[in-house]
Design a protein around this motif. Structure first.
Motif, mmCIF file in Angstrom:
data_model
loop_
_atom_site.group_PDB
_atom_site.id
_atom_site.type_symbol
_atom_site.label_atom_id
_atom_site.label_comp_id
_atom_site.label_asym_id
_atom_site.label_seq_id
_atom_site.Cartn_x
_atom_site.Cartn_y
_atom_site.Cartn_z
ATOM 1 N N UNK A 140 0.857 -1.181 0.000
ATOM 2 C CA UNK A 140 0.000 0.000 0.000
ATOM 3 C C UNK A 140 0.896 1.235 0.000
ATOM 4 N N UNK A 141 0.628 2.168 -0.908
ATOM 5 C CA UNK A 141 1.432 3.385 -0.996
ATOM 6 C C UNK A 141 1.064 4.407 0.067
ATOM 7 N N UNK A 142 -0.222 4.493 0.381
ATOM 8 C CA UNK A 142 -0.712 5.567 1.247
ATOM 9 C C UNK A 142 -1.962 5.078 1.961
ATOM 10 N N UNK A 143 -2.090 5.454 3.231
ATOM 11 C CA UNK A 143 -3.278 5.063 3.986
ATOM 12 C C UNK A 143 -3.701 6.209 4.888
ATOM 13 N N UNK A 144 -4.986 6.245 5.194
ATOM 14 C CA UNK A 144 -5.504 7.127 6.233
ATOM 15 C C UNK A 144 -5.870 6.239 7.405
ATOM 16 N N UNK A 145 -5.379 6.591 8.585
ATOM 17 C CA UNK A 145 -5.639 5.771 9.769
ATOM 18 C C UNK A 145 -6.170 6.652 10.884
ATOM 19 N N UNK A 146 -7.254 6.191 11.507
ATOM 20 C CA UNK A 146 -7.818 6.864 12.673
ATOM 21 C C UNK A 146 -7.388 6.074 13.899
ATOM 22 N N UNK A 147 -6.566 6.661 14.733
ATOM 23 C CA UNK A 147 -6.070 5.972 15.917
ATOM 24 C C UNK A 147 -4.618 6.285 16.166
ATOM 25 N N UNK A 150 1.075 3.441 17.358
ATOM 26 C CA UNK A 150 2.075 2.740 18.160
ATOM 27 C C UNK A 150 2.831 1.688 17.356
ATOM 28 N N UNK A 151 2.361 1.360 16.140
ATOM 29 C CA UNK A 151 3.015 0.317 15.338
ATOM 30 C C UNK A 151 3.580 0.872 14.036
ATOM 31 N N UNK A 152 3.899 2.163 14.003
ATOM 32 C CA UNK A 152 4.257 2.807 12.737
ATOM 33 C C UNK A 152 5.694 3.312 12.718
ATOM 34 N N UNK A 153 6.625 2.580 13.313
ATOM 35 C CA UNK A 153 8.009 3.049 13.381
ATOM 36 C C UNK A 153 8.667 3.121 12.007
ATOM 37 N N UNK A 154 8.199 2.309 11.050
ATOM 38 C CA UNK A 154 8.793 2.310 9.706
ATOM 39 C C UNK A 154 7.991 3.158 8.722
ATOM 40 N N UNK A 155 7.051 3.963 9.251
ATOM 41 C CA UNK A 155 6.193 4.773 8.398
ATOM 42 C C UNK A 155 6.390 6.257 8.681
ATOM 43 N N UNK A 156 6.050 7.061 7.697
ATOM 44 C CA UNK A 156 5.979 8.501 7.886
ATOM 45 C C UNK A 156 4.511 8.886 8.029
ATOM 46 N N UNK A 157 4.236 9.911 8.825
ATOM 47 C CA UNK A 157 2.851 10.279 9.115
ATOM 48 C C UNK A 157 2.677 11.787 9.063
ATOM 49 N N UNK A 158 1.489 12.208 8.659
ATOM 50 C CA UNK A 158 1.109 13.615 8.701
ATOM 51 C C UNK A 158 -0.305 13.691 9.255
ATOM 52 N N UNK A 272 -2.391 10.675 7.786
ATOM 53 C CA UNK A 272 -1.946 10.088 6.528
ATOM 54 C C UNK A 272 -0.663 9.328 6.804
ATOM 55 N N UNK A 273 -0.552 8.109 6.278
ATOM 56 C CA UNK A 273 0.640 7.287 6.495
ATOM 57 C C UNK A 273 1.190 6.808 5.161
ATOM 58 N N UNK A 274 2.527 6.747 5.071
ATOM 59 C CA UNK A 274 3.158 6.160 3.893
ATOM 60 C C UNK A 274 4.523 5.601 4.298
ATOM 61 N N UNK A 275 5.008 4.581 3.584
ATOM 62 C CA UNK A 275 6.314 4.002 3.919
ATOM 63 C C UNK A 275 7.420 5.035 3.770
ATOM 64 N N UNK A 276 8.380 4.999 4.690
ATOM 65 C CA UNK A 276 9.492 5.936 4.648
ATOM 66 C C UNK A 276 10.340 5.747 3.401
ATOM 67 N N UNK A 277 10.697 6.845 2.765
ATOM 68 C CA UNK A 277 11.536 6.810 1.571
ATOM 69 C C UNK A 277 12.302 8.113 1.472
#
Length: 303
Positions: A140-147, A150-158, A272-277
């Motif tokens: 998945x390239x991009x996700x919207x997450x409500x919450x 705590x499990x997103x150490x390898x992701x970037x978030x806005x 908004x979440x996406x894998x770090x790059x």
């Protein structure tokens, strides 16, 4: 660098310009360095590629054959580099996006459709789910997450908003069953529950000390979809706890009324979440910026 590619670009440049001196001047190197690179290539191949005289350089038959392959390979690499640069700078290609069901349909999809119209090269691949997808393993390239993340150490978030919960009921239901005055009164009401977290259904309710606790309910209807819960509440089937982004229009129109104002608790970030790059492709950048811009302009719709 892989030794198989050592000397290839120098050899092609010498064949094009006709001298080591000209290649050295073009590349800001020494004539001897260019000559050694070509000699290493000849040694690895086990054949002469150039006839060297004091007056000129000419290709051997082997050199002519090898040059054709080298030029084709370098051209292909050039096309690949151009494609990467285009992807970096031009919004085009498929973007796989995962959205929460109700929030995604109501708020994010209109933004994505507008962006797709503005950038015809974009190809949207959108899924709707309320589970926590693994962006990396599920591609998945991009996700919207409500919450909480705590499990997103390898992701970037806005962050694009905050979800606030309220307890609501239809005027007809409240006229028939009465308006609850305390959280304890919920035990005497029909409650419509949405998503279950844990074995027992509970709402987040603020306590006298200001903290928030889960209050177990006597549930009349359990519906695993926010929009179905909203439909049942508007029909007068009972009280429910829903996010303000979902019920704002109903509260403004009077189709629903808020009860226990100030007692309904629970705030969750919307990200908004996406894998770090290191380099964000243009197709991702325009979507992230577009959704963020909408969130800033319509902050009242998602709080």
């Amino acid at each position: 660098m892989d030794a198989r590619f050592d000397g290839i670009s120098e050899f092609v440049a010498v064949a094009r310009l006709g001298s080591f001196t000209a290649v050295a001047a073009e590349r800001g190197a020494t004539k001897s360095a260019i000559g050694r690179a070509v000699s290493r290539l000849e040694a690895r191949l086990g054949m002469k590629l150039l006839h060297r005289t004091t007056r000129r350089l000419t290709l051997t038959p082997a050199g002519e054959a090898w040059l054709e392959h080298c030029v084709a390979a370098l051209d292909e690499l050039g096309r690949g580099e151009n494609a990467l640069m285009l992807a970096r700078d031009t919004p085009a290609g498929e973007v796989r996006i995962d959205l929460p069901t109700a929030f995604g349909r109501r708020h994010i999809m209109p933004v994505l459709i507008e962006l797709a119209e503005r950038y015809p090269g974009l190809n949207l691949n959108v899924s709707f789910t309320d589970r926590r997808v693994d962006l990396v393993s599920e591609n998945i390239d991009l996700a919207v997450r409500i919450g909480h993340l705590d499990d997103a150490s390898d992701l970037l978030a806005r962050r694009i908003g905050v979800q606030h919960m309220v307890i609501v009921g239809a005027p007809a239901y409240l006229a028939r069953r009465g308006v609850p005055r305390s959280s304890a009164d919920l035990a005497d009401h029909d409650c419509i529950a949405g998503r279950r977290r844990g074995n027992r259904i509970a709402w987040l309710v603020k306590q006298p000390d200001g903290s928030t606790a889960r209050q177990v309910l006597r549930v009349k209807h359990e519906l695993q979809d926010f929009e179905a819960v909203l439909m049942a509440a508007k029909a007068g089937c009972g009280l429910t706890q829903l996010p303000t982004w979902l019920v704002q229009e109903e509260l403004r129109s009077g189709a629903l009324e808020m009860v226990l104002d100030g007692l309904s608790g629970g705030e969750l970030p919307i990200n908004l979440l996406w894998p770090g790059t290191r380099t964000l492709p243009a197709k991702m950048r325009v979507i992230i910026d577009g959704v963020s811009r909408w969130a800033g302009e319509a902050s009242g719709a998602i709080t």
